[in-house]
Design a protein around this motif. Structure first.
Motif, PDB file in Angstrom:
ATOM      1  N   GLU A 204       0.812  -1.216   0.000  1.00 34.43           N
ATOM      2  CA  GLU A 204       0.000   0.000   0.000  1.00 34.43           C
ATOM      3  C   GLU A 204       0.848   1.270   0.000  1.00 34.43           C
ATOM      4  OE1 GLU A 204       0.461  -1.294   4.352  1.00 34.43           O
ATOM      5  OE2 GLU A 204       0.116  -2.230   2.397  1.00 34.43           O
ATOM      6  N   VAL A 205       2.146   1.162   0.287  1.00 30.17           N
ATOM      7  CA  VAL A 205       2.984   2.367   0.298  1.00 30.17           C
ATOM      8  C   VAL A 205       3.282   2.851  -1.117  1.00 30.17           C
ATOM      9  CG1 VAL A 205       4.085   1.644   2.444  1.00 30.17           C
ATOM     10  CG2 VAL A 205       5.251   1.190   0.273  1.00 30.17           C
ATOM     11  N   PHE A 206       3.056   2.007  -2.108  1.00 29.60           N
ATOM     12  CA  PHE A 206       3.411   2.373  -3.469  1.00 29.60           C
ATOM     13  C   PHE A 206       2.284   3.144  -4.143  1.00 29.60           C
ATOM     14  CE2 PHE A 206       6.031  -1.486  -2.750  1.00 29.60           C
ATOM     15  CZ  PHE A 206       7.275  -0.887  -2.867  1.00 29.60           C
ATOM     16  N   LYS A 220      14.174   7.297  -4.240  1.00 29.72           N
ATOM     17  CA  LYS A 220      14.074   8.690  -3.789  1.00 29.72           C
ATOM     18  C   LYS A 220      14.068   8.743  -2.258  1.00 29.72           C
ATOM     19  CE  LYS A 220      11.707  10.691  -7.796  1.00 29.72           C
ATOM     20  NZ  LYS A 220      10.438  11.285  -8.308  1.00 29.72           N
ATOM     21  N   ALA A 221      13.343   7.819  -1.632  1.00 26.01           N
ATOM     22  CA  ALA A 221      13.303   7.783  -0.166  1.00 26.01           C
ATOM     23  C   ALA A 221      14.680   7.427   0.398  1.00 26.01           C
ATOM     24  CB  ALA A 221      12.255   6.776   0.303  1.00 26.01           C
ATOM     25  N   ILE A 222      15.377   6.510  -0.257  1.00 21.90           N
ATOM     26  CA  ILE A 222      16.729   6.137   0.172  1.00 21.90           C
ATOM     27  C   ILE A 222      17.673   7.321   0.031  1.00 21.90           C
ATOM     28  CG2 ILE A 222      18.734   4.747  -0.519  1.00 21.90           C
ATOM     29  CD1 ILE A 222      16.799   2.434  -1.052  1.00 21.90           C
ATOM     30  N   ASP A 223      17.588   8.021  -1.086  1.00 28.39           N
ATOM     31  CA  ASP A 223      18.438   9.204  -1.292  1.00 28.39           C
ATOM     32  C   ASP A 223      18.197  10.256  -0.220  1.00 28.39           C
ATOM     33  OD1 ASP A 223      19.604   8.096  -3.519  1.00 28.39           O
ATOM     34  OD2 ASP A 223      18.343   9.171  -4.960  1.00 28.39           O
ATOM     35  N   THR A 224      16.926  10.425   0.156  1.00 26.26           N
ATOM     36  CA  THR A 224      16.602  11.402   1.204  1.00 26.26           C
ATOM     37  C   THR A 224      17.266  11.007   2.514  1.00 26.26           C
ATOM     38  OG1 THR A 224      14.471  11.901   0.157  1.00 26.26           O
ATOM     39  CG2 THR A 224      14.724  12.500   2.481  1.00 26.26           C
ATOM     40  N   ASP A 235      19.974   1.550   8.743  1.00 30.10           N
ATOM     41  CA  ASP A 235      19.432   2.877   9.057  1.00 30.10           C
ATOM     42  C   ASP A 235      18.736   3.491   7.845  1.00 30.10           C
ATOM     43  OD1 ASP A 235      20.428   2.628  11.587  1.00 30.10           O
ATOM     44  OD2 ASP A 235      22.088   4.040  11.319  1.00 30.10           O
ATOM     45  N   VAL A 236      19.372   3.369   6.678  1.00 30.34           N
ATOM     46  CA  VAL A 236      18.789   3.947   5.470  1.00 30.34           C
ATOM     47  C   VAL A 236      17.478   3.257   5.118  1.00 30.34           C
ATOM     48  CG1 VAL A 236      19.135   4.335   3.007  1.00 30.34           C
ATOM     49  CG2 VAL A 236      21.031   4.703   4.591  1.00 30.34           C
ATOM     50  N   SER A 237      17.437   1.931   5.253  1.00 29.26           N
ATOM     51  CA  SER A 237      16.212   1.178   4.943  1.00 29.26           C
ATOM     52  C   SER A 237      15.079   1.568   5.872  1.00 29.26           C
ATOM     53  CB  SER A 237      16.469  -0.327   5.031  1.00 29.26           C
ATOM     54  OG  SER A 237      17.309  -0.768   3.997  1.00 29.26           O
ATOM     55  N   LEU A 238      15.382   1.696   7.177  1.00 27.51           N
ATOM     56  CA  LEU A 238      14.344   2.088   8.135  1.00 27.51           C
ATOM     57  C   LEU A 238      13.837   3.486   7.816  1.00 27.51           C
ATOM     58  CD1 LEU A 238      12.625   1.757  10.639  1.00 27.51           C
ATOM     59  CD2 LEU A 238      14.627   2.451  12.023  1.00 27.51           C
ATOM     60  N   PHE A 239      14.740   4.409   7.559  1.00 24.81           N
ATOM     61  CA  PHE A 239      14.322   5.770   7.219  1.00 24.81           C
ATOM     62  C   PHE A 239      13.439   5.766   5.974  1.00 24.81           C
ATOM     63  CE2 PHE A 239      14.587   9.656   4.848  1.00 24.81           C
ATOM     64  CZ  PHE A 239      14.497  10.651   5.797  1.00 24.81           C
ATOM     65  N   THR A 241      11.653   3.423   4.673  1.00 24.78           N
ATOM     66  CA  THR A 241      10.358   2.793   4.939  1.00 24.78           C
ATOM     67  C   THR A 241       9.428   3.760   5.657  1.00 24.78           C
ATOM     68  OG1 THR A 241      11.378   0.599   5.056  1.00 24.78           O
ATOM     69  CG2 THR A 241       9.198   0.850   6.057  1.00 24.78           C
ATOM     70  N   LEU A 242       9.936   4.452   6.675  1.00 23.47           N
ATOM     71  CA  LEU A 242       9.122   5.420   7.406  1.00 23.47           C
ATOM     72  C   LEU A 242       8.688   6.566   6.490  1.00 23.47           C
ATOM     73  CD1 LEU A 242      11.212   5.573  10.712  1.00 23.47           C
ATOM     74  CD2 LEU A 242       8.975   4.497  10.400  1.00 23.47           C
ATOM     75  N   ASN A 243       9.591   6.995   5.624  1.00 24.27           N
ATOM     76  CA  ASN A 243       9.278   8.073   4.693  1.00 24.27           C
ATOM     77  C   ASN A 243       8.232   7.645   3.672  1.00 24.27           C
ATOM     78  OD1 ASN A 243      10.274   9.398   1.795  1.00 24.27           O
ATOM     79  ND2 ASN A 243      10.166  10.858   3.482  1.00 24.27           N
ATOM     80  N   LEU A 244       8.269   6.398   3.260  1.00 25.15           N
ATOM     81  CA  LEU A 244       7.280   5.898   2.296  1.00 25.15           C
ATOM     82  C   LEU A 244       5.903   5.780   2.942  1.00 25.15           C
ATOM     83  CD1 LEU A 244       9.511   3.201   0.582  1.00 25.15           C
ATOM     84  CD2 LEU A 244       8.513   5.181  -0.558  1.00 25.15           C
ATOM     85  N   PHE A 245       5.860   5.421   4.218  1.00 26.08           N
ATOM     86  CA  PHE A 245       4.576   5.337   4.924  1.00 26.08           C
ATOM     87  C   PHE A 245       4.029   6.732   5.245  1.00 26.08           C
ATOM     88  CE2 PHE A 245       5.472   0.852   5.822  1.00 26.08           C
ATOM     89  CZ  PHE A 245       4.201   0.312   5.742  1.00 26.08           C
ATOM     90  N   ASP A 246       4.938   7.664   5.499  1.00 33.39           N
ATOM     91  CA  ASP A 246       4.529   9.021   5.878  1.00 33.39           C
ATOM     92  C   ASP A 246       5.410  10.004   5.116  1.00 33.39           C
ATOM     93  OD1 ASP A 246       3.895  11.433   6.994  1.00 33.39           O
ATOM     94  OD2 ASP A 246       4.374  10.872   9.059  1.00 33.39           O
TER      95      ASP A 246
END
Length: 279
Positions: A204-206, A220-224, A235-239, A241-246
């Motif tokens: 659903e995040v897509f 794009k979320a990874i680059d951010t 750390d990058v994956s967690l960030f 994922t959180l950015n994709l959800f919110d």
């Protein structure tokens, strides 16, 4: 490389009763053109045969039998005139169903630690890099059943890559990408891993069902995350994922600067830092 032009090669294959197939990435067609393509009378097969790609088939690559067309008819046909969606055409003595199976297997690649990724091996920006590595053991398998693969070029011309002219498929040999190929393809395995995981656990995040669009969204979320100073894959994956959800994260979390301090100066994993600040 062949000395023939694309038109001459097409005519030669036609005279030799050699099948010709176009590859069209339907997701790159405008909506109306994609609908016409999917409803057309052309014999076509989705290259994304794997069950896990079922939702992507309508937007993914298709192998289309264009053997009954002349080169001029093919070149001017409305279904093949969108150059960014046309991934080229292939001549092969291999039966269409077997060739499609082969191209489907070639969508998957491994890295040197056996992680599996989806790659656009058929794309004009990828195929030449794969063809340029005859030193790797999967090369004869990948190009064996092809006679010629003609890719569209930026100057509205064609470039030919020759294969092994085998009439049958050889034993499957997975594509393994070494460090040199990863760098040449400008691929980030972290993005591929995260797309695979989120497609399984949180689709659903897509915002799109197209795999390429999903990969772009994740990258794009990874680059951010990396621009925020995060370094480790975890750390990058967690960030990301959180950015994709919110989409507002981390701007909407008042303790983000404190979390970054704990990660960068105290060397805490991001997950631990966030839990500490949330207690």
């Amino acid at each position: 490389m062949t000395s023939l032009t694309a038109s001459q090669a097409w005519t030669r294959a036609q005279l030799n009763a050699q099948p010709r197939y176009a590859i069209v990435e339907a997701g790159l067609l405008p909506d109306e053109a994609r609908t016409r393509f999917l409803k057309s009378d052309f014999s076509r097969r989705s290259i994304m045969r794997q069950n896990e790609f079922a939702e992507l088939r309508e937007y993914g690559p298709w192998l289309v039998d264009v053997s009954h067309l002349t080169f001029d008819e093919f070149s001017t046909h409305e279904l093949f005139s969108v150059r960014q969606a046309l991934m080229g055409w292939i001549s092969s003595d291999c039966p269409g169903d077997q060739l499609n199976e082969h191209l489907s297997d070639a969508l998957l690649a491994k890295n040197e630690v056996e992680e599996v990724f989806l790659i656009r091996s058929y794309a004009p920006e990828v195929l030449p890099l794969l063809h340029n590595r005859p030193d790797l053991p999967w090369h004869p398998w990948l190009f064996g059943p092809l006679k010629e693969w003609w890719l569209p070029t930026d100057d509205n011309d064609w470039q030919c890559f020759e294969g092994g002219c085998n009439k049958q498929l050889s034993e499957y040999h997975p594509i393994t990408l070494d460090a040199k190929l990863w760098q040449a393809l400008e691929l980030d395995p972290l993005g591929y891993n995260l797309v695979t995981e989120l497609e399984r656990s949180a689709p659903e995040v897509f915002t799109s069902s197209c795999h390429g669009d999903r990969l772009t969204q994740v990258e794009k979320a990874i680059d951010t995350g990396r621009k925020e100073g995060l370094e480790t894959p975890e750390d990058v994956s967690l960030f990301a994922t959180l950015n994709l959800f919110d989409r507002e994260f981390p701007g909407n979390w008042s303790k983000w600067s404190q979390a970054k301090t704990l990660v960068q100066e105290k060397k805490l994993p991001l997950g631990h830092a966030m839990r500490r600040l949330s207690e």
